[in-house]
Motif scaffolding. Structure first.
Motif, PDB file in Angstrom:
ATOM      1  N   PRO A 272     -53.921  89.983  33.283  1.00 24.50           N
ATOM      2  CA  PRO A 272     -53.019  90.918  32.590  1.00 24.50           C
ATOM      3  C   PRO A 272     -53.801  91.851  31.667  1.00 24.50           C
TER       4      PRO A 272
ATOM      5  N   PHE B 105     -48.913 102.460  41.080  1.00 25.74           N
ATOM      6  CA  PHE B 105     -47.557 102.074  40.690  1.00 25.74           C
ATOM      7  C   PHE B 105     -46.544 102.124  41.843  1.00 25.74           C
TER       8      PHE B 105
ATOM      9  N   ASP C 129     -44.603 102.830  32.281  1.00 28.86           N
ATOM     10  CA  ASP C 129     -45.503 102.131  33.209  1.00 28.86           C
ATOM     11  C   ASP C 129     -46.849 101.816  32.565  1.00 28.86           C
TER      12      ASP C 129
ATOM     13  N   THR D  52     -49.120  94.563  31.302  1.00 23.41           N
ATOM     14  CA  THR D  52     -48.404  94.038  32.465  1.00 23.41           C
ATOM     15  C   THR D  52     -49.021  92.743  32.976  1.00 23.41           C
ATOM     16  N   THR D  53     -48.173  91.917  33.580  1.00 22.49           N
ATOM     17  CA  THR D  53     -48.614  90.699  34.255  1.00 22.49           C
ATOM     18  C   THR D  53     -48.311  90.787  35.752  1.00 22.49           C
ATOM     19  N   ASN D  54     -47.891  91.963  36.223  1.00 21.52           N
ATOM     20  CA  ASN D  54     -47.536  92.166  37.624  1.00 21.52           C
ATOM     21  C   ASN D  54     -48.801  92.092  38.484  1.00 21.52           C
ATOM     22  N   THR D  55     -48.929  91.018  39.266  1.00 24.79           N
ATOM     23  CA  THR D  55     -50.155  90.767  40.030  1.00 24.79           C
ATOM     24  C   THR D  55     -50.444  91.864  41.043  1.00 24.79           C
ATOM     25  N   GLU D  56     -49.421  92.398  41.684  1.00 20.63           N
ATOM     26  CA  GLU D  56     -49.624  93.441  42.688  1.00 20.63           C
ATOM     27  C   GLU D  56     -50.208  94.701  42.064  1.00 20.63           C
ATOM     28  N   ILE D  57     -49.638  95.120  40.942  1.00 19.42           N
ATOM     29  CA  ILE D  57     -50.145  96.309  40.249  1.00 19.42           C
ATOM     30  C   ILE D  57     -51.547  96.052  39.707  1.00 19.42           C
ATOM     31  N   LEU D  58     -51.764  94.872  39.142  1.00 23.26           N
ATOM     32  CA  LEU D  58     -53.072  94.544  38.582  1.00 23.26           C
ATOM     33  C   LEU D  58     -54.149  94.511  39.660  1.00 23.26           C
ATOM     34  N   THR D  59     -53.819  93.977  40.821  1.00 21.08           N
ATOM     35  CA  THR D  59     -54.787  93.945  41.918  1.00 21.08           C
ATOM     36  C   THR D  59     -55.163  95.359  42.335  1.00 21.08           C
TER      37      THR D  59
END
Length: 200
Positions: A111, A130, A138, A142-149
């Motif tokens: 994150p 995004f 935006d 964030t902890t959103n794995t897809e966005i972070l990857t």
């Protein structure tokens, strides 16, 4: 080009001491200043991995390699026709070797505050990151794995390219960069740019 990875959790005390002893005095002092054990292990493991990789590439004993620093701070192996680059994140250390300049970067997907994306991403990359034209909300933690990857894919490619050409992280649009390789696994993102990496 070959690349190698190593998990610092596998580094034993005898191995640590062996590879630490081969470091230059300056590098040993830098390791000694680290507060956390994992920071020490990452640096020593990087030395070990670089020596082993160069030794295999050049058919030389790892102990016989002497490192020095180029004009812009990039390390090199004296007297050997080899280029190498090291990166580490979390528990992993990676090293790439080639007969031409090479850059490698690894990041653990974690994150973060995405305000940094405003600084390093082109409009097209932000759309990829995004999945839509971003709004101000935006660019937040964030902890959103897809966005972070996706973010760390962009980051590592730019970092690897910058390290390859010797400039640190490069803010070029990824579509202007050739020869970027991307790997993903076990929560890590790795990018490699090799010798003939260039701007289109």
């Amino acid at each position: 080009m070959k690349w190698y990875k190593y998990d610092i959790r596998d580094l034993t005390v005898p191995e640590y001491n062996k590879w630490y002893s081969l470091m230059s005095t300056d590098k040993q002092q830098r390791v000694d200043r680290f507060r956390f054990v994992d920071d020490k292990k990452r640096t020593v493991a990087g030395e070990m991995l670089a020596r082993k990789a160069i030794a295999e590439w050049c058919i030389v004993a790892p102990e016989g390699i002497v490192f020095s620093i180029k004009e812009h701070g990039k390390p090199y192996a004296k007297d050997w026709a080899v280029e190498f680059n090291i990166s580490h994140s979390g528990d992993m250390v990676v090293c790439a070797v080639d007969d031409k300049p090479v850059g490698i970067d690894i990041e653990q997907v974690r994150p973060i505050d995405l305000t940094v994306a405003k600084r390093i991403c082109s409009d097209e990359e932000l759309l990829y990151l995004f999945g839509h034209t971003p709004v101000e909300q935006d660019f937040s933690y964030t902890t959103n794995t897809e966005i972070l990857t996706r973010f760390f894919e962009i980051w590592t490619k730019k970092e690897a390219y910058g390290k390859c050409i010797g400039n640190g992280i490069c803010f070029a649009d990824l579509h202007t960069i050739e020869y970027s390789k991307f790997f993903l696994g076990n929560g890590y993102v790795i990018a490699i740019c090799k010798g003939n990496a260039k701007r289109r």
